[in-house]
Design a protein around this motif. Structure first.
Motif, PDB file in Angstrom:
ATOM      1  N   HIS A  85      15.789   5.512  20.170  1.00 44.37           N
ATOM      2  CA  HIS A  85      14.639   6.711  19.881  1.00 44.37           C
ATOM      3  C   HIS A  85      14.342   6.511  18.350  1.00 44.37           C
ATOM      4  CE1 HIS A  85      12.944  10.644  19.871  1.00 44.37           C
ATOM      5  NE2 HIS A  85      13.628  10.971  18.893  1.00 44.37           N
ATOM      6  N   VAL A  86      15.636   6.213  17.500  1.00 40.18           N
ATOM      7  CA  VAL A  86      15.432   6.078  16.104  1.00 40.18           C
ATOM      8  C   VAL A  86      14.307   4.915  15.785  1.00 40.18           C
ATOM      9  CG1 VAL A  86      16.598   5.695  13.883  1.00 40.18           C
ATOM     10  CG2 VAL A  86      17.382   7.505  15.294  1.00 40.18           C
ATOM     11  N   LEU A  87      14.688   3.861  16.488  1.00 38.55           N
ATOM     12  CA  LEU A  87      13.797   2.691  16.136  1.00 38.55           C
ATOM     13  C   LEU A  87      12.254   2.836  16.746  1.00 38.55           C
ATOM     14  CD1 LEU A  87      16.256  -0.213  17.179  1.00 38.55           C
ATOM     15  CD2 LEU A  87      15.623   0.520  14.826  1.00 38.55           C
ATOM     16  N   HIS A  88      12.225   3.714  17.934  1.00 44.20           N
ATOM     17  CA  HIS A  88      10.958   3.967  18.221  1.00 44.20           C
ATOM     18  C   HIS A  88      10.119   4.555  17.255  1.00 44.20           C
ATOM     19  CE1 HIS A  88       7.631   5.262  20.845  1.00 44.20           C
ATOM     20  NE2 HIS A  88       7.860   6.402  20.539  1.00 44.20           N
ATOM     21  N   TRP A  89      10.731   5.686  16.601  1.00 40.92           N
ATOM     22  CA  TRP A  89       9.940   6.464  15.667  1.00 40.92           C
ATOM     23  C   TRP A  89       9.526   5.956  14.458  1.00 40.92           C
ATOM     24  CZ3 TRP A  89       6.790  10.495  16.006  1.00 40.92           C
ATOM     25  CH2 TRP A  89       7.016  11.211  17.254  1.00 40.92           C
ATOM     26  N   SER A  90      10.679   4.815  14.152  1.00 48.29           N
ATOM     27  CA  SER A  90      10.483   4.294  12.858  1.00 48.29           C
ATOM     28  C   SER A  90       9.223   3.414  13.031  1.00 48.29           C
ATOM     29  CB  SER A  90      11.526   3.192  12.546  1.00 48.29           C
ATOM     30  OG  SER A  90      11.346   2.467  11.636  1.00 48.29           O
ATOM     31  N   HIS A  91       8.987   2.551  14.138  1.00 51.27           N
ATOM     32  CA  HIS A  91       7.735   1.709  14.330  1.00 51.27           C
ATOM     33  C   HIS A  91       6.668   2.599  14.387  1.00 51.27           C
ATOM     34  CE1 HIS A  91       5.731  -1.532  16.276  1.00 51.27           C
ATOM     35  NE2 HIS A  91       5.224  -0.647  17.122  1.00 51.27           N
ATOM     36  N   ARG A  92       6.664   3.748  15.127  1.00 56.27           N
ATOM     37  CA  ARG A  92       5.347   4.581  15.143  1.00 56.27           C
ATOM     38  C   ARG A  92       5.014   5.021  13.863  1.00 56.27           C
ATOM     39  NH1 ARG A  92       3.590   9.209  14.075  1.00 56.27           N
ATOM     40  NH2 ARG A  92       2.112  10.201  15.228  1.00 56.27           N
ATOM     41  N   ARG A  93       5.912   5.559  13.157  1.00 57.44           N
ATOM     42  CA  ARG A  93       5.689   5.994  11.545  1.00 57.44           C
ATOM     43  C   ARG A  93       5.038   4.892  10.776  1.00 57.44           C
ATOM     44  NH1 ARG A  93      10.375   7.745  10.643  1.00 57.44           N
ATOM     45  NH2 ARG A  93      11.105   6.119   9.500  1.00 57.44           N
ATOM     46  N   ARG A  94       5.841   3.747  10.824  1.00 56.29           N
ATOM     47  CA  ARG A  94       5.288   2.607   9.873  1.00 56.29           C
ATOM     48  C   ARG A  94       3.704   2.322  10.577  1.00 56.29           C
ATOM     49  NH1 ARG A  94       8.191  -1.710  10.492  1.00 56.29           N
ATOM     50  NH2 ARG A  94       9.245  -1.052  12.280  1.00 56.29           N
ATOM     51  N   ARG A  95       3.567   2.137  12.044  1.00 54.08           N
ATOM     52  CA  ARG A  95       2.223   1.845  12.277  1.00 54.08           C
ATOM     53  C   ARG A  95       1.094   3.004  11.831  1.00 54.08           C
ATOM     54  NH1 ARG A  95       3.123   2.044  17.827  1.00 54.08           N
ATOM     55  NH2 ARG A  95       2.359   4.161  17.958  1.00 54.08           N
ATOM     56  N   HIS A  96       1.555   4.305  12.026  1.00 57.35           N
ATOM     57  CA  HIS A  96       0.645   5.254  11.752  1.00 57.35           C
ATOM     58  C   HIS A  96       0.362   5.079  10.198  1.00 57.35           C
ATOM     59  CE1 HIS A  96      -1.389   9.095  10.950  1.00 57.35           C
ATOM     60  NE2 HIS A  96      -0.563   9.520  10.097  1.00 57.35           N
ATOM     61  N   GLN A  97       1.283   4.760   9.227  1.00 56.98           N
ATOM     62  CA  GLN A  97       1.057   4.690   7.827  1.00 56.98           C
ATOM     63  C   GLN A  97       0.110   3.508   7.423  1.00 56.98           C
ATOM     64  OE1 GLN A  97       5.244   4.290   6.389  1.00 56.98           O
ATOM     65  NE2 GLN A  97       5.340   6.724   6.004  1.00 56.98           N
ATOM     66  N   HIS A  98       0.267   2.547   8.167  1.00 57.12           N
ATOM     67  CA  HIS A  98      -0.694   1.310   8.106  1.00 57.12           C
ATOM     68  C   HIS A  98      -2.071   1.767   8.557  1.00 57.12           C
ATOM     69  CE1 HIS A  98      -2.253  -2.696   7.958  1.00 57.12           C
ATOM     70  NE2 HIS A  98      -2.713  -2.471   9.249  1.00 57.12           N
ATOM     71  N   ALA A 118      -3.306   4.768   8.345  1.00 57.40           N
ATOM     72  CA  ALA A 118      -3.797   5.779   7.319  1.00 57.40           C
ATOM     73  C   ALA A 118      -4.243   5.028   6.131  1.00 57.40           C
ATOM     74  CB  ALA A 118      -2.816   6.807   7.207  1.00 57.40           C
ATOM     75  N   ALA A 119      -3.351   4.056   5.725  1.00 55.01           N
ATOM     76  CA  ALA A 119      -3.624   3.313   4.556  1.00 55.01           C
ATOM     77  C   ALA A 119      -4.956   2.507   4.665  1.00 55.01           C
ATOM     78  CB  ALA A 119      -2.596   2.534   4.149  1.00 55.01           C
ATOM     79  N   THR A 120      -5.176   1.868   5.859  1.00 51.67           N
ATOM     80  CA  THR A 120      -6.511   1.002   5.920  1.00 51.67           C
ATOM     81  C   THR A 120      -7.816   1.827   5.833  1.00 51.67           C
ATOM     82  OG1 THR A 120      -5.307  -0.373   7.542  1.00 51.67           O
ATOM     83  CG2 THR A 120      -7.403  -0.348   7.599  1.00 51.67           C
ATOM     84  N   TRP A 172     -12.455   4.204   3.202  1.00 48.78           N
ATOM     85  CA  TRP A 172     -13.059   5.290   2.808  1.00 48.78           C
ATOM     86  C   TRP A 172     -13.423   5.283   1.309  1.00 48.78           C
ATOM     87  CZ3 TRP A 172     -16.219   8.933   4.420  1.00 48.78           C
ATOM     88  CH2 TRP A 172     -16.437  10.066   3.749  1.00 48.78           C
ATOM     89  N   ASN A 173     -12.407   4.779   0.365  1.00 46.78           N
ATOM     90  CA  ASN A 173     -12.615   4.744  -0.943  1.00 46.78           C
ATOM     91  C   ASN A 173     -13.789   3.577  -1.560  1.00 46.78           C
ATOM     92  OD1 ASN A 173     -10.710   6.488  -1.623  1.00 46.78           O
ATOM     93  ND2 ASN A 173      -9.110   5.116  -2.048  1.00 46.78           N
ATOM     94  N   GLU A 174     -13.744   2.512  -0.570  1.00 47.94           N
ATOM     95  CA  GLU A 174     -14.866   1.601  -0.760  1.00 47.94           C
ATOM     96  C   GLU A 174     -16.353   2.108  -0.186  1.00 47.94           C
ATOM     97  OE1 GLU A 174     -13.597  -1.587   1.769  1.00 47.94           O
ATOM     98  OE2 GLU A 174     -12.226  -2.330   0.503  1.00 47.94           O
ATOM     99  N   VAL A 175     -16.236   2.867   0.747  1.00 46.27           N
ATOM    100  CA  VAL A 175     -17.622   3.701   1.160  1.00 46.27           C
ATOM    101  C   VAL A 175     -18.097   4.597  -0.091  1.00 46.27           C
ATOM    102  CG1 VAL A 175     -18.571   5.314   2.795  1.00 46.27           C
ATOM    103  CG2 VAL A 175     -17.234   3.360   3.549  1.00 46.27           C
ATOM    104  N   THR A 176     -17.116   5.456  -0.493  1.00 49.07           N
ATOM    105  CA  THR A 176     -17.644   6.454  -1.589  1.00 49.07           C
ATOM    106  C   THR A 176     -17.767   5.921  -2.830  1.00 49.07           C
ATOM    107  OG1 THR A 176     -15.315   7.020  -1.808  1.00 49.07           O
ATOM    108  CG2 THR A 176     -16.441   8.339  -0.215  1.00 49.07           C
ATOM    109  N   ALA A 177     -17.127   4.837  -2.965  1.00 45.11           N
ATOM    110  CA  ALA A 177     -17.361   3.985  -4.250  1.00 45.11           C
ATOM    111  C   ALA A 177     -18.834   3.497  -4.372  1.00 45.11           C
ATOM    112  CB  ALA A 177     -16.297   3.147  -4.715  1.00 45.11           C
ATOM    113  N   ALA A 178     -19.160   2.892  -3.159  1.00 48.83           N
ATOM    114  CA  ALA A 178     -20.551   2.332  -2.845  1.00 48.83           C
ATOM    115  C   ALA A 178     -21.729   3.320  -3.257  1.00 48.83           C
ATOM    116  CB  ALA A 178     -20.457   1.388  -1.990  1.00 48.83           C
ATOM    117  N   ALA A 179     -21.356   4.553  -2.931  1.00 44.44           N
ATOM    118  CA  ALA A 179     -22.433   5.628  -2.901  1.00 44.44           C
ATOM    119  C   ALA A 179     -22.933   5.908  -4.198  1.00 44.44           C
ATOM    120  CB  ALA A 179     -22.150   6.639  -2.093  1.00 44.44           C
TER     121      ALA A 179
END
Length: 77
Positions: free
Chosen positions: A48-61, A63-65, A70-77
Motif C-alpha cells: 500500500h505504501v509503495l502504491h501511494w508513493s508511486h501514485r504521488r510521484r506520478r501526480h507530481q510529475h 502537475a509539474a509538466t 502553463w507558464n510558457e503559454v502565459t509568457a508568450a501572451a
C-alpha cells in the motif's frame, strides 16, 4: 499548611464533574478525537505504501509538466 486547590474544586477537594466550564473544541482536538474513535487506522503494509508513493510521484510529475506548459503559454501572451 493548607494544600493548594484549583478553581472549581469542591470543599472536599474533588474536582467537579458536571457543568464545568471548558473552552470550545479546537480543530486539532476534534481531529484527534475523530482519529481515535471514528476513523479507521491507516493501512501501512508495504504494498500500500509503495502504491501511494508511486501514485504521488506520478501526480507530481504530471502537475509539474502542466505548470511548466502553463507558464510558457502565459509568457508568450
Amino acid at each position: 499548611m493548607a494544600a493548594a486547590r484549583h478553581p472549581g474544586d469542591t470543599e472536599s477537594g474533588e474536582p467537579e464533574t458536571e457543568h464545568e466550564p471548558m473552552v470550545a473544541l479546537t480543530r486539532p482536538e476534534l481531529l484527534r478525537l475523530l482519529r481515535a474513535f471514528v476513523l479507521p487506522q491507516p493501512v501501512t503494509d508495504a504494498q500500500h505504501v509503495l502504491h501511494w508513493s508511486h501514485r504521488r510521484r506520478r501526480h507530481q510529475h504530471r502537475a509539474a509538466t502542466c505548470h511548466r506548459y502553463w507558464n510558457e503559454v502565459t509568457a508568450a501572451a
